[in-house]
Design a protein around this motif. Sequence first.
Motif, PDB file in Angstrom:
ATOM      1  N   ASN A 495       0.824  -1.190   0.000  1.00 47.99           N
ATOM      2  CA  ASN A 495       0.000   0.000   0.000  1.00 47.99           C
ATOM      3  C   ASN A 495       0.870   1.256   0.000  1.00 47.99           C
ATOM      4  O   ASN A 495       1.972   1.257   0.546  1.00 47.99           O
ATOM      5  CB  ASN A 495      -0.902   0.021   1.240  1.00 47.99           C
ATOM      6  CG  ASN A 495      -2.220  -0.685   0.993  1.00 47.99           C
ATOM      7  OD1 ASN A 495      -2.707  -0.749  -0.133  1.00 47.99           O
ATOM      8  ND2 ASN A 495      -2.804  -1.231   2.059  1.00 47.99           N
ATOM      9  N   GLU A 508      -4.606  -3.633  -6.129  1.00 44.65           N
ATOM     10  CA  GLU A 508      -5.727  -2.798  -6.560  1.00 44.65           C
ATOM     11  C   GLU A 508      -5.220  -1.472  -7.113  1.00 44.65           C
ATOM     12  O   GLU A 508      -5.941  -0.480  -7.123  1.00 44.65           O
ATOM     13  CB  GLU A 508      -6.678  -2.546  -5.384  1.00 44.65           C
ATOM     14  CG  GLU A 508      -7.341  -3.799  -4.839  1.00 44.65           C
ATOM     15  CD  GLU A 508      -8.254  -3.517  -3.658  1.00 44.65           C
ATOM     16  OE1 GLU A 508      -9.419  -3.932  -3.709  1.00 44.65           O
ATOM     17  OE2 GLU A 508      -7.786  -2.875  -2.692  1.00 44.65           O
ATOM     18  N   GLY A 628      -7.955  -6.767   0.685  1.00 46.21           N
ATOM     19  CA  GLY A 628      -8.084  -6.392  -0.717  1.00 46.21           C
ATOM     20  C   GLY A 628      -9.114  -7.229  -1.450  1.00 46.21           C
ATOM     21  O   GLY A 628      -9.584  -8.267  -0.948  1.00 46.21           O
TER      22      GLY A 628
END
Length: 666
Positions: A495, A508, A628
């Motif tokens: 992240n 993502e 996720g």
Amino acid sequence: MTTDLSWCDLFIFREADRMLLTHPLALLSLLLVVHASSPLVSPSVRHEFRRNLPSGWTPVRRAPSTSVLPLRIGLVQPNLDQIETLLLDVSHPESPNYGQHWSPEKVASTFRPSKHSVDTVRQWLYSEGIAVSRVKLNGNGGWIEANVTVHEAESLLMTEYHVYEHADTGTRHIACGQGYHLPEHISKHVDLVTPTIHFDIKLKREPIGSEKRDHGAKPGVGKSIGQPGSGVVIPKTTGFIKHILDELSQCDQFITPNCLRALYNFIYVPLAANKNSYGIVEYTPQAYVPEDLDLFFTNFSKSQVGQRPDLVGIDGGFVQSSQIGFGFNGESNLDLQFGMALVGKKQKITLYQVGDDVEGASFNNFLDALDASFCTFEGGNDISQDGIYPDPFGGYQGPEDCGKVKKPANVISTSYGYNEADLTPAYTARQCAEYAKLGLMGVTVLYSSGDFGVAGNGNLCLNPDGSQTGDGKLFNPSFPGGCPFITSVGATQLNPGANVTDPEVACEQVIFSGGGFSNYFPIPDYQKEAVDSYLTNSPPPYPKDIWNSTGASRAFPDISANGANYVIAVNGEFSLVFGTSASSPVVGAILTAVNDARLAIGKTPIGFINPTIYSAGFRDAFNDITSGTNPGCRTFGFNATEGWDPVTGLGTPNFPKLLARWILLP
């Protein structure tokens, strides 16, 4: 049990036709003889079908009845119904035969079609009036060929042939629409017949400029899986990078080889490189740029400047340099730069470059080079998907490179993939069985799982009728991801703002990790417990009609690795790259190191890894990803959760744990 008609039987049936009107009593006597000597022909059954025509094709008229077709009948391979059991016998860690891989000769003899199948299909063709002189068996015994007229083919297969035209190119082809039939007693001996429903032929691409620089542009029509914009898995980029620092503190922004080493505790110096092998597959026109390798190595692995992969060209495959740009060089540069840097200078990498620069190639073309019998099994390559050589469009004029690769690499990574719905079940089954054979021989086969979450390539989803559109609502699984005999690799990421020591999450960022449940393949035994646990403890909150919710189908991916913010050199500049196409070669490098350690102590390569990694002894050997999703088809997709999930599989590799466990196996 139904038996085949003899020549005597044929004479009797023909005489029955003649006597029907003139000698009724004699006919009755004759039929009694027939009844006593052999049973009647079995009823016909639908053997293969497809729901929809491929995009762009329209029937324009019935095919002329006198046109000649090269009918090819692919015979069933014996023991295929036992192939999972046979593969588990050499791949499951609890099997007494673990690691005792088969020779190519044993594989060939085990699955060679039987004489009974050959004789049965021949007798059927003879009984239908196809002369003995017209029926041929190929040298490998895998298929029977006969040149027949359209009229004869329609009678044999109980179907209708039409001339189809492609809207974009005007190309015309003869095919039989949506399905065909075979007598029931013949159907059990046949896998598929061509030409039939596999009718969308190879389309000649438009000329390509020698200096095409458009990033990712689609240069004309074609189905080569290496062609930019063709809809298969290729990496995505957010553009060029001006300043790069190879610092572990920046791994959330720039993934370099050192970031991956830190993420997966991957530190290893090869001990048996001369015994080991790692292969990376690319499809022309995808090609690496030698100068880009050196630019990358200069920054991240100085000892490898000047090093190149060992090139094995297949069906005219070569490292082309006339088409440049991210769309042509991004994939191959990515695979080789990271694959080579991670295994280090001592371990050679084999580049399997497949297809010429005109027609291109498919996975089947590559498999042909590994297994000579695959070239012709079940009628050989499918002109709708595979490169046909000599190239009819003027490229490579040599024959298909059947059996060119005498010993496949121990680990083979491929960063390309189709939507399962792009292909027929028969086509995928034929190819999937070949991956099982590679597993029997000790080869680890890795494929990227896809970059569109639960949607297919191009963000296409399925409709109830089986077609694929951008506004479809049904989840669209990938292939070969859904084949139970390969290892499917998904994508994770750090992240933004996270440290390299923090847990990863499902990717993502720019792309979404491909995952889901096959619509073609049943669940393999090795995966049942993991999938049952997921469906019981984390049931997806979607209607059961938009995904394969049976719990009885193959699920993917199996494992994952980072797939975001990769720093690669492309055409003299550095780009940020995203994709499961990055994840697969990274996993391949790690497994190659495991093989090296085993070979160094006299053990065999790990081969087909799925039964092992799903076993209880490997339960904590992966970094479990629990955060996720993988959106697609107007949903958030599936959730990453504790244990296996259809987003990141079992998780990312923890190299020291994996190495320790595999070293202890026989």
